[in-house]
Design an enzyme around this catalytic site. Structure first.
Site, PDB file in Angstrom:
ATOM      1  CE  LYS A   1      -4.282  -1.729   1.987  1.00  0.00           C
ATOM      2  NZ  LYS A   1      -5.169  -1.756   3.143  1.00  0.00           N
TER       3      LYS A   1
ATOM      4  CE  LYS B   1      -5.831  -7.857  -2.025  1.00  0.00           C
ATOM      5  NZ  LYS B   1      -6.100  -7.647  -0.681  1.00  0.00           N
TER       6      LYS B   1
ATOM      7  CE  LYS C   1     -15.478  -1.932  -4.530  1.00  0.00           C
ATOM      8  NZ  LYS C   1     -16.651  -1.107  -4.589  1.00  0.00           N
TER       9      LYS C   1
END
Ligand code: TYM
Length: 325
Positions: free
Chosen positions: A112, A194, A197
């Site tokens: 992230k 994976k 969104k």
């Protein structure tokens, strides 16, 4: 005594089929066997500035998604994380015993922060400790999650062990429960990533219309050749077969036999039909629930009351163990 499960989901608006197959569908079964606590983790979502947009709407949306999928507030506790302030209080207490080195190892944080580059916030780093607090606050035995959350559940165990050693045995070491068959649904656009969104064109949402589902499945990447075969050399086909198997309850063997000599087009056409059929009752229920915001608000209020009565008592004991007055 019945064992307790705890799990959470971020309010990112409508969930995708990765959330559904990796988590929600399993929760619906598990609520019949366990003392179940399910949480919409809005405080976790705040760590992503984009996801935090229109949070109230997304919390409602996530709630109606869970209810329409079969989560039953008569069988479980369903609540919003920020409604039970004991979660953040326990996070602070656990912060004081969590080694920074453990947080630096977290794969999701590394990924992230690569994505966010300059705007990495402290909450993102501390995210796994808030998750450990969620789990440990309820003396949870089992945590049903997708594969991507395994490392975070392991961290919760490390923190629980450390606490028990330092302040006397308090916490149960929670076990992750990960269903192998649907633990990691991959993006339809790239089978090495994976489904999430953050890759919108590879993401199939539970509220997508039949036409959109057809289009997304049709466009899903496949591998070279035209055989429907479960093989490590065919990661894209394996992903589509995994989705097929989860929605149809056919085994991989049965799917291979069914599509022997038939090619990708027929397989994809049927896959889209199966998904559309399975999601139809869900979509109808969700639409009806979306029109009842007062009912949803009440369900969440009741859930928070029930969760807080457990959390309050447990937090008091934890603070005493730590020597607070
Ligand atoms: P979140 O909101 O990202 O995802 C919710 C659940 O869906 C699973 N999942 C997937 N499973 C299979 N394939 C995928 N592509 C896929 N994408 C998501 C996740 O593994 C998860 O089970 N940090 C957690 C939420 C959380 C939590 C907790 C979970 C907060 N506190 C305590 C368990 C216990 C998260 O962000 O999940």
């Amino acid at each position: 005594m019945t064992k307790r499960i705890f799990s959470g989901i971020q309010p990112t608006g409508s969930a995708h089929i990765g959330n559904y197959l990796g988590a929600i569908k399993n929760w619906v079964e598990l609520q019949n066997q366990y003392d179940s606590v399910f949480c919409i983790v809005d405080l976790h979502a705040l760590t992503n500035p984009e996801a935090a947009n229109q949070m109230q709407k997304k919390i409602f949306d996530s709630t109606t998604t869970l209810l329409a999928a079969g989560i039953d507030p008569k069988k479980c506790i369903l609540f919003v994380q920020s409604h039970v302030h004991e979660h953040t209080e326990l996070t602070w207490l656990l912060n004081t015993i969590t080694p920074i080195a453990e947080l630096e190892r977290m794969t999701q944080f590394k990924e992230k922060s690569k994505h966010l580059k300059q705007s990495i916030n402290m909450g993102l780093f501390d995210y796994p400790v808030l998750m450990a607090a969620d789990i440990l606050l309820y003396h949870t035995n089992v945590v049903p999650v997708g594969e991507d959350q395994r490392q975070h559940v392991e961290l919760a165990r490390i923190i629980a062990r450390k606490f028990n050693n330092q302040f006397n045995k308090t916490f149960i070491l929670p076990e992750p429960l990960i269903y192998k068959s649907s633990a990691r649904i991959m993006s339809l656009a790239d089978p090495t990533k994976k489904m999430s969104k953050s890759i919108p064109h590879g993401c199939l949402e539970l509220t997508d219309s039949p036409a959109l589902i057809k289009e997304k499945i049709k466009k899903a990447v496949t591998d070279s050749g035209n055989e429907i075969k479960y093989s490590p050399k065919k990661p894209a086909v394996v992903n589509l077969m995994t989705i097929y198997a989860s929605f149809s309850k056919l085994s991989f063997d049965q799917i291979e036999k069914k599509y022997k000599g038939k090619g990708y087009a027929q397989f994809k056409d049927d896959l889209a039909k199966i998904i559309i059929k399975e999601l139809k009752p869900f979509q109808e229920k969700k639409k009806a629930l979306d029109k009842k915001p007062e009912q949803i608000r009440k369900i969440l209020e009741n859930g928070a009351k029930k969760a807080q009565s457990i959390a309050q008592k447990n937090l008091k004991e934890i603070k005493q163990k730590m020597g607070l007055l």
